[in-house]
Design a protein around this motif. Structure first.
Motif, PDB file in Angstrom:
ATOM      1  N   ASP A   1       0.840  -1.212   0.000  1.00  0.00           N
ATOM      2  CA  ASP A   1       0.000   0.000   0.000  1.00  0.00           C
ATOM      3  C   ASP A   1       0.871   1.255   0.000  1.00  0.00           C
ATOM      4  OD1 ASP A   1      -2.311  -1.519  -0.031  1.00  0.00           O
ATOM      5  OD2 ASP A   1      -2.471  -1.562   2.155  1.00  0.00           O
ATOM      6  N   ARG A   2       1.928   1.237   0.804  1.00  0.00           N
ATOM      7  CA  ARG A   2       2.832   2.396   0.881  1.00  0.00           C
ATOM      8  C   ARG A   2       3.512   2.633  -0.468  1.00  0.00           C
ATOM      9  NH1 ARG A   2       8.571   2.743   3.566  1.00  0.00           N
ATOM     10  NH2 ARG A   2       8.958   4.972   3.313  1.00  0.00           N
ATOM     11  N   ILE A   3       3.949   1.533  -1.117  1.00  0.00           N
ATOM     12  CA  ILE A   3       4.624   1.668  -2.416  1.00  0.00           C
ATOM     13  C   ILE A   3       3.667   2.247  -3.453  1.00  0.00           C
ATOM     14  CG2 ILE A   3       5.676   0.359  -4.310  1.00  0.00           C
ATOM     15  CD1 ILE A   3       6.863  -1.463  -2.106  1.00  0.00           C
ATOM     16  N   ARG A   4       2.413   1.761  -3.471  1.00  0.00           N
ATOM     17  CA  ARG A   4       1.433   2.287  -4.435  1.00  0.00           C
ATOM     18  C   ARG A   4       1.144   3.765  -4.149  1.00  0.00           C
ATOM     19  NH1 ARG A   4      -0.519  -3.164  -4.307  1.00  0.00           N
ATOM     20  NH2 ARG A   4      -1.815  -2.776  -2.497  1.00  0.00           N
ATOM     21  N   ALA A   5       1.069   4.105  -2.868  1.00  0.00           N
ATOM     22  CA  ALA A   5       0.819   5.506  -2.490  1.00  0.00           C
ATOM     23  C   ALA A   5       1.977   6.394  -2.943  1.00  0.00           C
ATOM     24  CB  ALA A   5       0.614   5.616  -0.983  1.00  0.00           C
ATOM     25  N   MET A   6       3.195   5.913  -2.790  1.00  0.00           N
ATOM     26  CA  MET A   6       4.366   6.688  -3.216  1.00  0.00           C
ATOM     27  C   MET A   6       4.343   6.898  -4.725  1.00  0.00           C
ATOM     28  SD  MET A   6       7.228   4.875  -0.774  1.00  0.00           S
ATOM     29  CE  MET A   6       8.616   5.943  -1.092  1.00  0.00           C
ATOM     30  N   LYS A   7       3.924   5.870  -5.462  1.00  0.00           N
ATOM     31  CA  LYS A   7       3.846   5.971  -6.926  1.00  0.00           C
ATOM     32  C   LYS A   7       2.770   6.983  -7.322  1.00  0.00           C
ATOM     33  CE  LYS A   7       4.908   4.651 -11.110  1.00  0.00           C
ATOM     34  NZ  LYS A   7       6.087   5.207 -11.738  1.00  0.00           N
ATOM     35  N   GLU A   8       1.640   6.962  -6.602  1.00  0.00           N
ATOM     36  CA  GLU A   8       0.551   7.910  -6.887  1.00  0.00           C
ATOM     37  C   GLU A   8       0.962   9.346  -6.570  1.00  0.00           C
ATOM     38  OE1 GLU A   8      -2.958   6.537  -4.843  1.00  0.00           O
ATOM     39  OE2 GLU A   8      -3.002   4.684  -6.019  1.00  0.00           O
ATOM     40  N   GLU A   9       1.894   9.508  -5.618  1.00  0.00           N
ATOM     41  CA  GLU A   9       2.398  10.839  -5.280  1.00  0.00           C
ATOM     42  C   GLU A   9       3.369  11.347  -6.332  1.00  0.00           C
ATOM     43  OE1 GLU A   9       4.141  10.552  -1.384  1.00  0.00           O
ATOM     44  OE2 GLU A   9       2.238   9.961  -0.467  1.00  0.00           O
ATOM     45  N   GLY A  10       3.705  10.500  -7.317  1.00  0.00           N
ATOM     46  CA  GLY A  10       4.559  10.927  -8.411  1.00  0.00           C
ATOM     47  C   GLY A  10       5.998  10.458  -8.335  1.00  0.00           C
TER      48      GLY A  10
ATOM     49  N   THR B   1       9.183   8.101  -8.830  1.00  0.00           N
ATOM     50  CA  THR B   1       9.565   7.093  -9.828  1.00  0.00           C
ATOM     51  C   THR B   1       9.999   5.823  -9.098  1.00  0.00           C
ATOM     52  OG1 THR B   1      11.877   7.781  -9.863  1.00  0.00           O
ATOM     53  CG2 THR B   1      10.374   8.916 -11.394  1.00  0.00           C
ATOM     54  N   VAL B   2      10.101   4.751  -9.847  1.00  0.00           N
ATOM     55  CA  VAL B   2      10.523   3.478  -9.254  1.00  0.00           C
ATOM     56  C   VAL B   2      11.915   3.614  -8.618  1.00  0.00           C
ATOM     57  CG1 VAL B   2      11.140   1.058  -9.739  1.00  0.00           C
ATOM     58  CG2 VAL B   2       9.013   2.017 -10.655  1.00  0.00           C
ATOM     59  N   PRO B   3      12.915   4.218  -9.302  1.00  0.00           N
ATOM     60  CA  PRO B   3      14.221   4.369  -8.651  1.00  0.00           C
ATOM     61  C   PRO B   3      14.143   5.182  -7.348  1.00  0.00           C
ATOM     62  CG  PRO B   3      14.448   4.735 -11.008  1.00  0.00           C
ATOM     63  CD  PRO B   3      12.980   4.634 -10.711  1.00  0.00           C
ATOM     64  N   GLN B   4      13.267   6.183  -7.298  1.00  0.00           N
ATOM     65  CA  GLN B   4      13.121   6.972  -6.077  1.00  0.00           C
ATOM     66  C   GLN B   4      12.493   6.132  -4.957  1.00  0.00           C
ATOM     67  OE1 GLN B   4      10.799  10.105  -7.907  1.00  0.00           O
ATOM     68  NE2 GLN B   4      12.512  11.574  -7.780  1.00  0.00           N
ATOM     69  N   ILE B   5      11.509   5.318  -5.309  1.00  0.00           N
ATOM     70  CA  ILE B   5      10.872   4.433  -4.318  1.00  0.00           C
ATOM     71  C   ILE B   5      11.897   3.431  -3.782  1.00  0.00           C
ATOM     72  CG2 ILE B   5       9.102   2.659  -3.947  1.00  0.00           C
ATOM     73  CD1 ILE B   5       7.397   4.143  -6.089  1.00  0.00           C
ATOM     74  N   VAL B   6      12.710   2.872  -4.699  1.00  0.00           N
ATOM     75  CA  VAL B   6      13.750   1.923  -4.303  1.00  0.00           C
ATOM     76  C   VAL B   6      14.702   2.581  -3.315  1.00  0.00           C
ATOM     77  CG1 VAL B   6      15.792   0.652  -5.123  1.00  0.00           C
ATOM     78  CG2 VAL B   6      13.636   0.487  -6.387  1.00  0.00           C
ATOM     79  N   LYS B   7      15.137   3.792  -3.629  1.00  0.00           N
ATOM     80  CA  LYS B   7      16.090   4.502  -2.776  1.00  0.00           C
ATOM     81  C   LYS B   7      15.480   4.816  -1.412  1.00  0.00           C
ATOM     82  CE  LYS B   7      19.319   8.341  -2.844  1.00  0.00           C
ATOM     83  NZ  LYS B   7      19.837   9.469  -3.596  1.00  0.00           N
ATOM     84  N   GLU B   8      14.232   5.245  -1.394  1.00  0.00           N
ATOM     85  CA  GLU B   8      13.594   5.648  -0.140  1.00  0.00           C
ATOM     86  C   GLU B   8      13.232   4.448   0.752  1.00  0.00           C
ATOM     87  OE1 GLU B   8       9.720   8.143   1.304  1.00  0.00           O
ATOM     88  OE2 GLU B   8      10.884   8.949  -0.378  1.00  0.00           O
ATOM     89  N   THR B   9      12.795   3.346   0.139  1.00  0.00           N
ATOM     90  CA  THR B   9      12.353   2.201   0.939  1.00  0.00           C
ATOM     91  C   THR B   9      13.462   1.191   1.218  1.00  0.00           C
ATOM     92  OG1 THR B   9      11.681   0.965  -1.029  1.00  0.00           O
ATOM     93  CG2 THR B   9       9.990   2.335   0.054  1.00  0.00           C
ATOM     94  N   GLY B  10      14.467   1.161   0.342  1.00  0.00           N
ATOM     95  CA  GLY B  10      15.555   0.199   0.517  1.00  0.00           C
ATOM     96  C   GLY B  10      15.215  -1.202   0.044  1.00  0.00           C
ATOM     97  N   ILE B  11      14.101  -1.351  -0.656  1.00  0.00           N
ATOM     98  CA  ILE B  11      13.757  -2.673  -1.187  1.00  0.00           C
ATOM     99  C   ILE B  11      14.181  -2.749  -2.652  1.00  0.00           C
ATOM    100  CG2 ILE B  11      11.862  -3.021   0.439  1.00  0.00           C
ATOM    101  CD1 ILE B  11       9.922  -2.343  -1.804  1.00  0.00           C
ATOM    102  N   SER B  12      14.183  -3.920  -3.201  1.00  0.00           N
ATOM    103  CA  SER B  12      14.669  -4.108  -4.567  1.00  0.00           C
ATOM    104  C   SER B  12      13.687  -3.557  -5.598  1.00  0.00           C
ATOM    105  CB  SER B  12      14.907  -5.591  -4.844  1.00  0.00           C
ATOM    106  OG  SER B  12      13.669  -6.270  -4.980  1.00  0.00           O
ATOM    107  N   ARG B  13      14.239  -3.285  -6.757  1.00  0.00           N
ATOM    108  CA  ARG B  13      13.450  -2.793  -7.895  1.00  0.00           C
ATOM    109  C   ARG B  13      12.351  -3.806  -8.240  1.00  0.00           C
ATOM    110  NH1 ARG B  13      15.837   0.651 -11.378  1.00  0.00           N
ATOM    111  NH2 ARG B  13      14.632   1.149 -13.224  1.00  0.00           N
ATOM    112  N   ALA B  14      12.706  -5.105  -8.241  1.00  0.00           N
ATOM    113  CA  ALA B  14      11.746  -6.165  -8.571  1.00  0.00           C
ATOM    114  C   ALA B  14      10.585  -6.174  -7.570  1.00  0.00           C
ATOM    115  CB  ALA B  14      12.440  -7.532  -8.608  1.00  0.00           C
ATOM    116  N   ALA B  15      10.899  -5.976  -6.272  1.00  0.00           N
ATOM    117  CA  ALA B  15       9.851  -5.972  -5.246  1.00  0.00           C
ATOM    118  C   ALA B  15       8.913  -4.785  -5.447  1.00  0.00           C
ATOM    119  CB  ALA B  15      10.473  -5.928  -3.850  1.00  0.00           C
ATOM    120  N   VAL B  16       9.454  -3.654  -5.866  1.00  0.00           N
ATOM    121  CA  VAL B  16       8.625  -2.477  -6.130  1.00  0.00           C
ATOM    122  C   VAL B  16       7.681  -2.779  -7.300  1.00  0.00           C
ATOM    123  CG1 VAL B  16       8.620  -0.075  -6.921  1.00  0.00           C
ATOM    124  CG2 VAL B  16      10.267  -0.823  -5.184  1.00  0.00           C
ATOM    125  N   TYR B  17       8.228  -3.331  -8.371  1.00  0.00           N
ATOM    126  CA  TYR B  17       7.385  -3.653  -9.522  1.00  0.00           C
ATOM    127  C   TYR B  17       6.319  -4.698  -9.159  1.00  0.00           C
ATOM    128  CZ  TYR B  17       9.957  -0.887 -12.909  1.00  0.00           C
ATOM    129  OH  TYR B  17      10.494   0.162 -13.618  1.00  0.00           O
TER     130      TYR B  17
END
Length: 179
Positions: free
Chosen positions: A147-156, A158-174
């Motif tokens: 839910d947090r990842i989807r909310a971050m994406k809705e806030e605009g 990018t996937v690399p920014q979400i990866v950097k902020e959460t510390g999880i892998s790119r694949a997990a974000v996708y």
């Protein structure tokens, strides 16, 4: 031919006493290895089982030198039996498949192993049913807050920014965005 099998668990141990006892009991060829009994891959045991021919007898000093469980012992002795190879344990004269009594004792041991396996499976199935009734489906608990990842994406973000902020892998974000 009498074939011996000696095993010790670690490199600090020595199997010379087992080897001496096996040779004193008439073993003409002794296979020895330093390997944990929990290891499924034991090359010298495999070589001993392959080497054994009809009419031979495989001997060991103690039961725990050969098998991890009663079921594993049964599996090994069944392999030997199919080849017409006997089996003896020096420290337990009742485990000797070259005698009628030894075969009876082994049959009882095999039945107990089968019973233990059935009980274990029954308990496992009860545990699974109980977990399902409690709403747990099994597997590892989720560590990603989708839910947090989807909310971050809705806030605009990018996937690399979400990866950097959460510390999880790119694949997990996708995966989170796709579910």
């Amino acid at each position: 031919m009498i074939i011996g099998y000696a095993r010790v668990s670690s490199t600090g141990q020595d199997h010379s006493s087992q080897t001496e006892r096996l040779q004193a009991a008439g073993a003409e060829k002794v296979f020895q290895e330093k390997q944990s009994g929990l290891d499924r891959e034991r090359p010298e045991l495999a070589r001993a089982l392959e080497f054994a021919r009809e009419g031979d007898v495989l001997i060991i000093t103690k039961l725990d030198r050969l098998a991890r469980s009663a079921a594993h012992l049964h599996e090994i002795v069944e392999t030997l039996d199919k080849k017409g190879v006997g089996f003896k344990v020096l420290d337990d004269a009742t485990l000797d498949t070259t005698t009628r009594t030894g075969k009876l004792v082994f049959g009882i041991l095999a039945s107990i192993a089968e019973f233990e396996t059935a009980l274990r499976k029954e308990r496992q199935m009860e545990g699974i049913a109980r977990a399902k009734a409690e709403g747990r489906t099994g597997g590892r608990p989720k560590t990603v807050d989708e839910d947090r990842i989807r909310a971050m994406k809705e806030e605009g973000l990018t996937v690399p920014q979400i990866v950097k902020e959460t510390g999880i892998s790119r694949a997990a974000v996708y995966r989170a965005l796709g579910s």
